[in-house]
Design a protein around this motif. Sequence first.
Motif, PDB file in Angstrom:
ATOM      1  N   ALA A 111       0.840  -1.203   0.000  1.00 56.65           N
ATOM      2  CA  ALA A 111       0.000   0.000   0.000  1.00 56.65           C
ATOM      3  C   ALA A 111       0.873   1.250   0.000  1.00 56.65           C
ATOM      4  CB  ALA A 111      -0.901  -0.013   1.223  1.00 56.65           C
ATOM      5  N   ALA A 112       0.256   2.371  -0.273  1.00 54.97           N
ATOM      6  CA  ALA A 112       0.999   3.634  -0.319  1.00 54.97           C
ATOM      7  C   ALA A 112       1.624   3.931   1.043  1.00 54.97           C
ATOM      8  CB  ALA A 112       0.059   4.763  -0.713  1.00 54.97           C
ATOM      9  N   PRO A 113       2.798   4.552   1.054  1.00 57.97           N
ATOM     10  CA  PRO A 113       3.382   4.961   2.333  1.00 57.97           C
ATOM     11  C   PRO A 113       2.389   5.810   3.131  1.00 57.97           C
ATOM     12  CG  PRO A 113       4.957   5.272   0.564  1.00 57.97           C
ATOM     13  CD  PRO A 113       3.656   4.904  -0.079  1.00 57.97           C
ATOM     14  N   GLY A 114       2.317   5.543   4.417  1.00 59.82           N
ATOM     15  CA  GLY A 114       1.384   6.275   5.264  1.00 59.82           C
ATOM     16  C   GLY A 114      -0.007   5.694   5.283  1.00 59.82           C
ATOM     17  N   ALA A 115      -0.228   4.603   4.529  1.00 61.76           N
ATOM     18  CA  ALA A 115      -1.584   4.058   4.412  1.00 61.76           C
ATOM     19  C   ALA A 115      -1.944   3.137   5.568  1.00 61.76           C
ATOM     20  CB  ALA A 115      -1.729   3.302   3.093  1.00 61.76           C
ATOM     21  N   GLY A 116      -1.057   2.955   6.525  1.00 62.72           N
ATOM     22  CA  GLY A 116      -1.391   2.168   7.703  1.00 62.72           C
ATOM     23  C   GLY A 116      -1.011   0.712   7.560  1.00 62.72           C
ATOM     24  N   TRP A 117      -1.774  -0.030   6.815  1.00 61.93           N
ATOM     25  CA  TRP A 117      -1.503  -1.440   6.618  1.00 61.93           C
ATOM     26  C   TRP A 117      -0.354  -1.630   5.634  1.00 61.93           C
ATOM     27  CZ3 TRP A 117      -4.092  -4.886   9.585  1.00 61.93           C
ATOM     28  CH2 TRP A 117      -5.263  -4.447  10.199  1.00 61.93           C
TER      29      TRP A 117
ATOM     30  N   ILE B 273      11.237   1.632  -2.251  1.00 65.84           N
ATOM     31  CA  ILE B 273      11.187   2.968  -1.677  1.00 65.84           C
ATOM     32  C   ILE B 273       9.918   3.632  -2.162  1.00 65.84           C
ATOM     33  CG2 ILE B 273      12.293   5.235  -1.691  1.00 65.84           C
ATOM     34  CD1 ILE B 273      14.935   3.430  -2.052  1.00 65.84           C
ATOM     35  N   GLY B 274       9.166   4.155  -1.240  1.00 68.44           N
ATOM     36  CA  GLY B 274       7.898   4.768  -1.611  1.00 68.44           C
ATOM     37  C   GLY B 274       7.777   6.164  -1.037  1.00 68.44           C
ATOM     38  N   ALA B 275       7.022   6.975  -1.708  1.00 68.18           N
ATOM     39  CA  ALA B 275       6.747   8.323  -1.223  1.00 68.18           C
ATOM     40  C   ALA B 275       5.280   8.629  -1.481  1.00 68.18           C
ATOM     41  CB  ALA B 275       7.636   9.346  -1.937  1.00 68.18           C
TER      42      ALA B 275
ATOM     43  N   LEU C 236      -7.285  12.849  -0.416  1.00 74.46           N
ATOM     44  CA  LEU C 236      -6.507  12.211  -1.483  1.00 74.46           C
ATOM     45  C   LEU C 236      -5.122  11.793  -1.018  1.00 74.46           C
ATOM     46  CD1 LEU C 236      -7.307  14.709  -4.382  1.00 74.46           C
ATOM     47  CD2 LEU C 236      -8.272  12.434  -4.081  1.00 74.46           C
ATOM     48  N   ARG C 237      -4.636  10.720  -1.623  1.00 70.45           N
ATOM     49  CA  ARG C 237      -3.267  10.300  -1.383  1.00 70.45           C
ATOM     50  C   ARG C 237      -2.620   9.980  -2.739  1.00 70.45           C
ATOM     51  NH1 ARG C 237      -1.966   7.947   3.352  1.00 70.45           N
ATOM     52  NH2 ARG C 237      -3.885   6.742   3.460  1.00 70.45           N
ATOM     53  N   PHE C 238      -1.519  10.655  -3.035  1.00 69.31           N
ATOM     54  CA  PHE C 238      -0.772  10.395  -4.265  1.00 69.31           C
ATOM     55  C   PHE C 238       0.513   9.672  -3.872  1.00 69.31           C
ATOM     56  CE2 PHE C 238      -3.229  14.220  -4.868  1.00 69.31           C
ATOM     57  CZ  PHE C 238      -3.887  13.969  -6.061  1.00 69.31           C
ATOM     58  N   SER C 239       0.849   8.635  -4.601  1.00 68.79           N
ATOM     59  CA  SER C 239       2.003   7.836  -4.165  1.00 68.79           C
ATOM     60  C   SER C 239       2.893   7.416  -5.331  1.00 68.79           C
ATOM     61  CB  SER C 239       1.520   6.590  -3.421  1.00 68.79           C
ATOM     62  OG  SER C 239       0.728   5.790  -4.269  1.00 68.79           O
ATOM     63  N   LEU C 240       4.108   7.115  -4.964  1.00 70.67           N
ATOM     64  CA  LEU C 240       5.102   6.602  -5.926  1.00 70.67           C
ATOM     65  C   LEU C 240       5.835   5.450  -5.251  1.00 70.67           C
ATOM     66  CD1 LEU C 240       7.042   6.806  -8.435  1.00 70.67           C
ATOM     67  CD2 LEU C 240       8.348   8.475  -7.117  1.00 70.67           C
ATOM     68  N   HIS C 241       5.887   4.320  -5.949  1.00 72.99           N
ATOM     69  CA  HIS C 241       6.620   3.150  -5.449  1.00 72.99           C
ATOM     70  C   HIS C 241       7.744   2.840  -6.420  1.00 72.99           C
ATOM     71  CE1 HIS C 241       3.711   1.604  -2.399  1.00 72.99           C
ATOM     72  NE2 HIS C 241       2.852   2.262  -3.154  1.00 72.99           N
TER      73      HIS C 241
END
Lengths: 493, 339
Positions: B37-43, B92-94, B101-106
């Motif tokens: 999951a996106a960084p900061g998404a908890g799980w 590495i994710g950001a 909204l959550r925008f992410s990069l993995h």
Amino acid sequence: MPTLQTIRLMLRLVAIASVCVALFAGSAHAQATHPSAHDDDAFDVMNLLNEKGLHDIEHENWNAYGQFTYLSSWKLPFAAPYTNAGGANHSLSPSYERSFTATATLFLGARLWPGAEAYVVPEVISLRALSGLTGLGGAVQNFELQKTGGTAPELYRSRAFVQQTFELGGVLTQKTSDPMQLASTVSSRRIVLRLGNFSVLDFMDRNSFASDLRQQFFSLGFLTHASYDFASDARGFSWGGEAEILWDNWALRYARITPPKNPNALANEMRIDKYYGEQVEIEHKHTVLGRDGAVRVLGYWDRGRFGRFDEALAAFRGDPNKNAANCGERYNYGSSDGSAPDLCFVRRDTWKYGVGVNIEQYLTKEIGVFARGMVSDGHVEVYAYMPPDSSLSFGVLAKGEAWGRVRDLAGIATGLAWISRSHADYLAAGGVDGFIGDGRITPAMESVVEAFYSFHFFDALWASVDVQHISHPAFNADRGPVEIFGARFHAEF
Amino acid sequence: MRNFSVIVLSCTLCALATSSPAQADPQGFALERLGTAAPGAGWLLHDDLNMHGGLGGALAFTTSYAHDPLRLRSADGSQQLALVEQQALVEIGAAITWQRLRFSLHMASPLLVTGQAGTFAGTTFAPGRHAEHYQNCGTQRVCANLGWNPDTIADPRLGVDARLYGEPGGRLRLGLGAELAVPSGLRGDYVSDETWRGLVRLQAAGDAGLWTWAAQVGGHVRPLDDSGIPGSPRGSELLFGAAAGARWLVDHGEHAVAVGPELRGQTPLKSLFAQGYTGVEALLGARFESTRSDGSNVRYRAALGYGLRPEFGTPEWRAVLGVEMFGRSPGLASPAAQR
């Protein structure tokens, strides 16, 4: 040895540089040029967040910067009595050619714990080199060109490293927020350790006027010493560690990094205990007549499986079957010349080393000069950077505030490079190294004279024009000179 | 005219048959199906859909090791081939959050991918083709490592997730997410399809006192179809997953510990839940969260996974370790408000 003609050319260049200095020195209203860092009032994401109160740009836990650069070069037809003679394959084509590179980079940084920072830098590149990146020694016209890749965009991780700083006291100074630098307050005496994947040029042989070539000169000859064969993969990056001690105006740096598995190849040799590149640099920053300057002395030694030119020649003369067409599965550069020696037969564990000096000096607040000179051993093939065995470069860079354009840049510089006698003998016998080999050669100093002007427009965009005059490409007096025109578009955010 | 139609139809069928992926040389594909999951998404695998307020961000560093993520087995178990025996990745994710909204990069890079060459069910999985490969890897089919692949970023993912219904901390939140995987890396290393891929997912999450949960169902749009090649995926896939656990606040809310299982799986749309193409994996994970006085938070996580149906991308077992920094811009929210 430099000929009378080249000495005249050098004197002419020095004269031109002096005139430039004299012209620009008349204006004393600009601020000092430091192109590798973002200006405090430049447009970028971090400044924008700071202005809106969403980021503390003086004490950062993270930052993110980006850049895009498109650079195009046009090489005019030039005179060449022969090209790829006898089946060699590393001549610069005498026909008209166009080359380009496009790069986009994201610089991500985060603070892990007090004193510890982590950086990751993904990058995408698309490129087309002149003549497949062959035929030029230390004067490759575009610093962004890599020994791998093509026109199809390729994404890769250029850097991923952690850095730990130990404070030792001294005067507190503010580190600004920049790509690969989190803003914080540090002391002037400190130890910095780095571990991971990086370019050794990120930390060593820096120069305020000839290092950040996305803003400055176009030619690879000005990125570092042209004869500094620093261990790296085909893109210029390595794995390893770097340590530096900063003590007020002094700095001492040491790095041990991985070399490529095969010369100029992308794959890394990870047995860093057995094969490696080591370098030591000592730096002193000074002030002359109130103007900042610095002197750096750099020494390097590489341990790897290299081929010596004299041994390749001796092997061929002893057994003509050991020619370039018979390398089989041994690593070579594709020459099909059955009457030429090849390094593929003689690679063995050995050393390559060199020592150089790097000087920078502000003349006025907006004009600075630089010079670099290095001598490498000259017996061993190019392993990771460029073919010259010794090199000298010098130039002047000026910021445009004097004529009312604060972030414009203009520069003129020249780079001179030589190969050793054994290197020349090897090329004369028809051999090729990683980049050069016309099949024949009349040995001579290769030189590049470059001038550029960079126009700043909108907030963080630059458009640059450039001209390069290259004499004796691939150290061959029989060919050239070569004229190359260039244009660059650069954006930072 | 009717004869002409029959000829055209016959030719078309012949063309489809001859261009069937079953005839293709096995070249590899993007094997990893963990789908962090996106960084900061908890799980680890699911989004808790707790994004809210002003600008926030997260950076994550995750390493994983998977054993036998691609082992081919005959029905009676008499024949086996570990095409990919070991796979270690660093990711590495950001992420940036803004309101809902959550925008992410993995970005994942292979540290180590090794696997055997051989023949299975009539298909030959040859070792690497280059002389240098033989020199360094012998008869292995895959031997990606930091030496050979010093800078690969394998199919980076750009994502966006949106909370559409429910409030942060509420019993039920619903959201939509999408990801775009950019082709990068080599099929031969089993880290890329070398084509663009997309993911869409419907997400749900909630909290009730000590308990917390999340679930998702979605589609993995992938043009590459290796039907007919043993152990290879068959085009686009249905993705599903769920997570549940308990979360305890300690030290007056400055720290939190969460423990719970997560389940994930994928099955090809062509043959939904068919044996041999459907992978299901269970992970038992724990995470420790800590707030900092400067407004940035850190989360450490660890998980062990077990392949309930170890088809491609679902290993026999897996270990995951990660560290994540997340927080808010100064003055916008108290750190404890964001999980």
